[in-house]
Design a protein around this motif. Structure first.
Motif, mmCIF file in Angstrom:
data_model
loop_
_atom_site.group_PDB
_atom_site.id
_atom_site.type_symbol
_atom_site.label_atom_id
_atom_site.label_comp_id
_atom_site.label_asym_id
_atom_site.label_seq_id
_atom_site.Cartn_x
_atom_site.Cartn_y
_atom_site.Cartn_z
ATOM 1 N N ALA A 107 -23.179 6.845 9.296
ATOM 2 C CA ALA A 107 -24.481 6.174 9.212
ATOM 3 C C ALA A 107 -24.848 5.882 7.760
ATOM 4 O O ALA A 107 -25.278 4.767 7.431
ATOM 5 C CB ALA A 107 -25.561 7.037 9.874
ATOM 6 N N ALA A 108 -24.669 6.855 6.880
ATOM 7 C CA ALA A 108 -24.987 6.651 5.459
ATOM 8 C C ALA A 108 -24.093 5.572 4.858
ATOM 9 O O ALA A 108 -24.566 4.718 4.084
ATOM 10 C CB ALA A 108 -24.839 7.965 4.691
ATOM 11 N N ALA A 109 -22.817 5.578 5.198
ATOM 12 C CA ALA A 109 -21.885 4.575 4.666
ATOM 13 C C ALA A 109 -22.272 3.175 5.130
ATOM 14 O O ALA A 109 -22.211 2.216 4.355
ATOM 15 C CB ALA A 109 -20.456 4.915 5.090
ATOM 16 N N GLN A 110 -22.682 3.044 6.387
ATOM 17 C CA GLN A 110 -23.087 1.734 6.901
ATOM 18 C C GLN A 110 -24.352 1.242 6.207
ATOM 19 O O GLN A 110 -24.451 0.068 5.850
ATOM 20 C CB GLN A 110 -23.298 1.786 8.411
ATOM 21 C CG GLN A 110 -23.544 0.438 9.034
ATOM 22 C CD GLN A 110 -22.360 -0.512 8.876
ATOM 23 O OE1 GLN A 110 -21.219 -0.130 9.068
ATOM 24 N NE2 GLN A 110 -22.625 -1.746 8.507
ATOM 25 N N ILE A 111 -25.303 2.120 5.992
ATOM 26 C CA ILE A 111 -26.536 1.755 5.272
ATOM 27 C C ILE A 111 -26.202 1.303 3.849
ATOM 28 O O ILE A 111 -26.730 0.294 3.374
ATOM 29 C CB ILE A 111 -27.547 2.920 5.288
ATOM 30 C CG1 ILE A 111 -28.087 3.108 6.705
ATOM 31 C CG2 ILE A 111 -28.670 2.686 4.286
ATOM 32 C CD1 ILE A 111 -28.838 4.411 6.914
ATOM 33 N N LEU A 112 -25.320 2.044 3.170
ATOM 34 C CA LEU A 112 -24.916 1.655 1.816
ATOM 35 C C LEU A 112 -24.212 0.299 1.817
ATOM 36 O O LEU A 112 -24.435 -0.520 0.928
ATOM 37 C CB LEU A 112 -23.996 2.705 1.197
ATOM 38 C CG LEU A 112 -24.667 3.921 0.609
ATOM 39 C CD1 LEU A 112 -23.626 4.933 0.152
ATOM 40 C CD2 LEU A 112 -25.572 3.536 -0.548
ATOM 41 N N TRP A 113 -23.368 0.062 2.801
ATOM 42 C CA TRP A 113 -22.669 -1.226 2.885
ATOM 43 C C TRP A 113 -23.684 -2.358 3.038
ATOM 44 O O TRP A 113 -23.619 -3.354 2.337
ATOM 45 C CB TRP A 113 -21.675 -1.216 4.044
ATOM 46 C CG TRP A 113 -20.848 -2.457 4.093
ATOM 47 C CD1 TRP A 113 -19.694 -2.693 3.411
ATOM 48 C CD2 TRP A 113 -21.128 -3.637 4.851
ATOM 49 N NE1 TRP A 113 -19.234 -3.951 3.706
ATOM 50 C CE2 TRP A 113 -20.091 -4.555 4.587
ATOM 51 C CE3 TRP A 113 -22.137 -4.000 5.727
ATOM 52 C CZ2 TRP A 113 -20.046 -5.811 5.164
ATOM 53 C CZ3 TRP A 113 -22.093 -5.257 6.310
ATOM 54 C CH2 TRP A 113 -21.061 -6.138 6.019
ATOM 55 N N TRP A 114 -24.648 -2.207 3.950
ATOM 56 C CA TRP A 114 -25.683 -3.240 4.145
ATOM 57 C C TRP A 114 -26.496 -3.432 2.867
ATOM 58 O O TRP A 114 -26.805 -4.549 2.483
ATOM 59 C CB TRP A 114 -26.615 -2.867 5.288
ATOM 60 C CG TRP A 114 -26.041 -3.081 6.659
ATOM 61 C CD1 TRP A 114 -25.129 -4.022 7.052
ATOM 62 C CD2 TRP A 114 -26.359 -2.341 7.818
ATOM 63 N NE1 TRP A 114 -24.866 -3.903 8.378
ATOM 64 C CE2 TRP A 114 -25.609 -2.872 8.884
ATOM 65 C CE3 TRP A 114 -27.201 -1.268 8.072
ATOM 66 C CZ2 TRP A 114 -25.682 -2.383 10.181
ATOM 67 C CZ3 TRP A 114 -27.274 -0.789 9.363
ATOM 68 C CH2 TRP A 114 -26.528 -1.340 10.401
#
Length: 122
Positions: A107-114
């Motif tokens: 979840a954190a990685a996806q938020i950072l990617w966005w």
């Protein structure tokens, strides 16, 4: 002992700062971790099937045995080699908690990617 190779993307300011923190902690010669910035050489791990876009999404690690891991297992491998962090890796890898640690990381990685995409970094 063959060092762990952490493959990260320095274009993400959060990722860069996190890796810089661990590099400073393990600055001694013979550190068990090598840090490789894929943004500096996007084709560095192409033969292993790892490209810039893969590392933009998740941290990757090449383990001393030659296996490649990404996401939470890569973080856990890094933490296991950092003074004062091994206990966190063991906790996150404990039965019943590994899937929670993996989910939180994803979840954190996806938020950072966005966030990085919205900020025009890629």
């Amino acid at each position: 002992m063959e060092p762990l190779k952490i493959i990260y993307n320095s274009v993400c300011p959060v990722c860069r700062e996190g890796i810089c923190y661990f590099e400073r902690r393990a600055a001694a010669p013979g550190s068990p971790v090598d840090y490789i910035d894929i943004a500096a050489d996007p084709a560095a791990f192409a033969a292993r099937g790892v490209g810039l876009d893969d590392v933009r999404r998740k941290l990757h690690a090449l383990l001393p045995d030659g296996s490649l891991v990404k996401g939470w297992p890569a973080v856990s491998a890094l933490w296991r080699r950092q003074p004062g962090y091994a206990w966190l890796a063991r906790l996150g890898d404990a039965p019943g908690l590994r899937w929670i640690a993996g989910g939180l990381y994803a979840a954190a990685a996806q938020i950072l990617w966005w966030w990085n995409r919205a900020s025009g970094r890629w």
